[in-house]
Design an enzyme around this catalytic site. Sequence first.
Site, PDB file in Angstrom:
ATOM      1  N   HIS A   1     -18.260  -2.215 -15.887  1.00  0.00           N
ATOM      2  CA  HIS A   1     -18.834  -1.906 -14.534  1.00  0.00           C
ATOM      3  C   HIS A   1     -18.030  -2.558 -13.443  1.00  0.00           C
ATOM      4  CE1 HIS A   1     -21.861  -0.147 -11.582  1.00  0.00           C
ATOM      5  NE2 HIS A   1     -21.332  -1.307 -10.906  1.00  0.00           N
ATOM      6  N   GLU A   2     -18.118  -3.896 -13.497  1.00  0.00           N
ATOM      7  CA  GLU A   2     -17.400  -4.795 -12.181  1.00  0.00           C
ATOM      8  C   GLU A   2     -15.815  -4.527 -12.434  1.00  0.00           C
ATOM      9  OE1 GLU A   2     -19.374  -5.917 -10.440  1.00  0.00           O
ATOM     10  OE2 GLU A   2     -21.155  -5.380 -11.712  1.00  0.00           O
TER      11      GLU A   2
ATOM     12  N   GLU B   1     -20.501   2.554  -6.306  1.00  0.00           N
ATOM     13  CA  GLU B   1     -21.415   2.320  -7.484  1.00  0.00           C
ATOM     14  C   GLU B   1     -21.524   3.327  -8.215  1.00  0.00           C
ATOM     15  OE1 GLU B   1     -22.019  -0.532  -7.818  1.00  0.00           O
ATOM     16  OE2 GLU B   1     -21.827  -1.616  -5.993  1.00  0.00           O
TER      17      GLU B   1
END
Length: 944
Positions: A364-365, A387
């Site tokens: 995700h990051e 996001e």
Amino acid sequence: MELTKAKAAAGGAVVVVLMVAAGLVGHFATPQTTCEEVEQTTTTTDTPTTTQATPTLENYRLPTSLDPLHYVVKLQPHVNGNFSIMGHVEIEMVVLEKTSNITLHMAEITVYDDTIVLKNKADQNDLQIKDHEYDPSREFFIVHLAEELSVNTEVVLSMDFEGYLNDELRGFYRSTYTNENGDQIMLAATQFQPTDARRAFPCLDEPALKANFTVSLAREEHMATLSNMEIEATEPVEGQAGWVWDHYHTTVKMSTYLVAFVVSDFEFLSDLAGETNFSVWARPEAMDQADYSLSVGVDCLTYFESYFNIPYPLPKQDMVALPDFAAGAMENWGLILYRETAMLYSPEESSASNKQRVATVVVHELAHQWFGNLVTPTWWTDLWLNEGFASFMEFIGVDHVEPSWRMMDQFVVDTLHYVFGIDSLESSHPVSIPVGHPDEINEIFDSISYYKGASIIRMMYFFLTEATFKKGLTNYLNNFAYDAAAQDDLWQFLTEAAHEDDTLPSDVSVKDVMDTWTLLTGYPVVKVERNATGTAATVTQDRFLLLPSAPDRSDAAPSWWVPLTMTSQDAPDFTRTRPSAWLTPGTPTLILDGLPSADAWVLLNLQQTGYFRVNYDAGNWELLTKQLADAHEVIHVTNRAQVMDDALNLARAGQLPYETALGLTSYLAKEKEYTPWEAAMSSLSYVEKMFTRTAGYGPLRTYLLDLITPLYDDVGFEDDLNGLHLDQYKRVLALSWACHLGHPQCVAESAQQFGEMMLNGTPVSPNLKSTVYCSAIAGGGEEAWETAWALYLEANVGVEKDRLLSAMGCTKEIWLLSRYLEWAFTEGSGIRRQDARTVFRAVANNDVGRYIAWDFLRNRWGTISGYLGGFTTLGNLISYATAEFNTQEELQQLESFYETNLDSLGTATRAIQQAIESTRNNIGWMDANYQAIVTWLEGVAQGV
């Protein structure tokens, strides 16, 4: 490439660099402007006053007259001293509109007045400053000028200041850990997103106002610093023995919220990801848990370079596991920061779900390095572009890294079904929503932005096709690299790709379709009514609400662009995920022809790629029930999960008889796949929660035990750590439900394993620890609780600490639960501030502890909100405490709490509005369904 493990160098050669001297001394006894009050110099008689107007979206935004170009930021944090931060900043700006003032963001900072200097960059002449002021309501530091600045003038504003390493897990903050010798070790780290860079240095703290940053960090020689770039040179701090400056290379153009610093004694492990130096950092005692995140990170960084067809633009990527961190992780460019539980993995102590969490958070990051960092939303209205995309891409990335985990199957139960529950409330919100005040910005870091955002992106991924989707993304990222964009910019590039590839009609744009999903609240239920012969069906849409008859329901009737995919019993094919038809706002009713006869089922929303539910006529539900009972494998595993979730939630909303929905679950005795079980039990958990305090709980408990026992018997208590990932998930589901429902053998086995672990050191499988710990502590009284507390204090692995914190909330001893809550919100109790939420949730989930948690929250609201600060944690506490409220008395308590604390709710405002609506829904549900379900359960018990 060989891995190298090394202690971060504290000494080394002293290198003198050609930079501004780093003294930062000599100004700290001069007049100063602080953030506590508006204080002005006395060189003017016409000083503007601080704005006192009611906050609006507009007046919380900076003026548009200036654009930052470059920052020089020099900070000396006294990590092992008084926690002060001595700082110097220079901000180079270009004038876009004529202006006679310069407005910055600043919070909890003291500026030294005689150091404030404004120069014309071209000739280096000083420009006269009349005065300056601080507006605390907007966190504005305003410098008023004697003369107006003309367009295209470049100026440099500089000042010295003093900040503070707070203990609030935001801005530039301090943290501690205890090493293996029992010593308390200090460190400092940052969390700037969304509006806290201004707590570290004065800046233009909005995402679109990108600039280059040249950072210098002072440290004691025995420590190490990290920032977004690599260190260019190190030199002594003049006049301060034992201190050195680390001067960093200038960053690429980036937003303030992505700037990051760490000062610590951590160790690191490194590898190469293509041409990028990739390192993971942790406290020395935890370095043996860092290998997996490094492996995932290296693999996924190079994968995303290929996927987006854009090289990672920085020379290095550091990932740091911090003992204290408010969020799960933060995507700072080149310096990603994590909670320990989100980055560290121990094969001996971590479960399969812990391993999956590490992989998904790391991926995700890393996805953010492109989505969010390279291209940033123009304003937080489009936070979901950050996001939602990262939350979707984590499944794509982990599916590449760990293909056996079947992440794309898991998406449906992990993300889609979860957010369906929240987005079916009137008090939900669009994914793209105007925000202004920092509290409003923090509020939207929620499930709608993350999970609905991910779900509608997944829908788009399927209706455009992956190839078109990737082409549009790459073109968008290249066009807006190092800049900011809004969702309409993305729609433009995806539309161009779709028309080139002929995946959308030429008269339809992605904006046409996606605006209905980003600008409208909620989602539809698609209703399918077949004619008498079954060969045609009328298809309509309506907003799905859990309680359509709620008294405050609006009369609005939104409609969406709904992509329809379908298969049928006569020729089942679940691979056709491109839409064969669309429901549109302009055509609310659609006739589908050419269907099979009425004795063959049809099924819509293949692999549940669309963000909507489907309801059928009674005959089609009967046919689906029969198919599941006779040969459930004919239906795709994801659609089996869909059918479970849709049916039980349609029943919950009063759109399907519970007899039909519950009847579908009988096939589960034959089900061997995890995702349909997860979908069914997740939805049935609502019924179980509503029945907890009723006479009907006994029959429901018996039914659920009868349902889960065959799965429990099949998977067994013997865990296979080398087995398939989803088989491990399935075992955890079966055992946790069995023990929760009081299955005698499960409870006894848990107590025995806990006892043998304590007496003989016999290890418990990491996958089963949560169930074993909770069940044993629930029945073990004070002795078991104190044993768990001792284990918690001794544990070195973050996930083990997390498990124990949750398990200690399972005790049935009221006084222990009360003390536990006290400790959770007390500094120095042994429970970290970041973990207070975990403790509160554990107590609130306990039938014995629910009202203890609610009373604690009501009576200590001021203390709790002050202790935890902002962001979304406060809203989570309200959600946890009120999840099972279903009586008028509980509703009145909630409404009273809302009215009493209206002015102090801050980021929890939306959460309590949703809690009030959910409670009303629960009351309505009990009135409408309780007796019908009890009657059905009695019929099952009697074999009717």
